[in-house]
Enzyme design. Structure first.
Site, short mmCIF file in Angstrom:
data_model
loop_
_atom_site.label_atom_id
_atom_site.label_comp_id
_atom_site.label_asym_id
_atom_site.label_seq_id
_atom_site.Cartn_x
_atom_site.Cartn_y
_atom_site.Cartn_z
N GLU A 18 24.66 -53.28 40.96
CA GLU A 18 25.78 -52.35 40.89
C GLU A 18 25.76 -51.52 39.61
OE1 GLU A 18 29.32 -54.65 41.60
OE2 GLU A 18 28.82 -54.92 43.72
N VAL A 77 23.57 -62.47 47.86
CA VAL A 77 22.34 -63.09 48.34
C VAL A 77 21.21 -62.50 47.51
CG1 VAL A 77 20.78 -63.42 50.29
CG2 VAL A 77 23.26 -63.43 50.66
N TYR A 137 30.00 -55.42 57.03
CA TYR A 137 31.40 -55.72 57.25
C TYR A 137 31.92 -55.08 58.54
CZ TYR A 137 31.30 -57.37 52.42
OH TYR A 137 31.00 -58.04 51.26
N ASN A 187 27.91 -48.60 48.78
CA ASN A 187 27.10 -49.74 49.20
C ASN A 187 27.02 -49.79 50.73
OD1 ASN A 187 25.80 -52.18 49.60
ND2 ASN A 187 26.99 -53.27 48.05
N GLU A 245 35.91 -62.76 46.34
CA GLU A 245 35.61 -62.01 45.11
C GLU A 245 34.20 -61.45 45.14
OE1 GLU A 245 35.87 -60.24 41.39
OE2 GLU A 245 37.46 -60.96 42.69
N GLY A 300 18.96 -59.87 54.37
CA GLY A 300 18.54 -59.53 55.73
C GLY A 300 18.13 -60.75 56.55
N GLY A 347 20.20 -63.38 57.27
CA GLY A 347 21.35 -64.03 57.88
C GLY A 347 22.15 -64.92 56.95
N ILE A 348 21.70 -65.06 55.71
CA ILE A 348 22.40 -65.92 54.76
C ILE A 348 23.79 -65.35 54.43
CG2 ILE A 348 22.37 -66.83 52.39
CD1 ILE A 348 19.28 -67.01 52.72
N GLY A 349 23.89 -64.05 54.25
CA GLY A 349 25.18 -63.43 53.97
C GLY A 349 26.18 -63.71 55.08
#
Length: 149
Positions: A27, A87, A131, A124, A83, A93, A95-97
């Protein structure tokens, strides 16, 4: 190697802070991170913990985190606030997120929250698109405000 999602423990904090710094670098705000493992331990595992978190681990390595806390809305009641969800770059990419996000949603449901809230930077696009898969409502007309002490 299989990914394990679990509640975070104090011993995870060095790896958690490393991921927080990775997010801050992404960021373009690494210079703004002044938190420490010691402060996180006091805040998350002290007498009055103010946050909880999930980790995604592969073997002994934490490759993702979802850090949350509770807030109260006078209109909606108890809410869980996500918050940060991070990853590590090499695992994005995979699938962990989604697993971390779903774990946080479930935590909110298990603790009688009426919903979940979070922020995403307007540039982003990968996160925004992620989302959108959840029928997320994006608010217009609200400005973020901060006071630093």
């Amino acid at each position: 190697m299989e990914v394990n999602i679990r509640e975070g423990i104090a011993e995870d904090l060095p790896q958690v802070l490393k991921l927080v710094k990775e997010l801050a670098e992404y960021e373009k705000a690494l210079h703004e991170v002044n938190n420490s493992v010691e402060q996180m331990a006091a805040d998350g595992f002290g007498e009055h913990p103010v946050f909880g978190f999930f980790v995604a681990e592969k073997g002994a390595t934490v490759v993702g985190i979802a850090l949350y806390y509770y807030r109260y809305s006078t209109w909606k009641g108890k809410r869980i606030y996500l918050e940060d969800i991070v990853v590590t770059q090499s695992e994005r990419g995979s699938g962990i997120g989604k697993q971390l996000f779903d774990a946080t949603i479930q935590k909110g449901k298990d603790t009688s929250c009426t919903g979940m809230m979070w922020q995403v930077l307007d540039w982003n696009e990968p996160a925004i698109n992620f989302y959108k898969k959840y029928d997320t409502r994006f608010d217009d007309g609200w400005l973020n405000c901060h006071l630093d002490f």
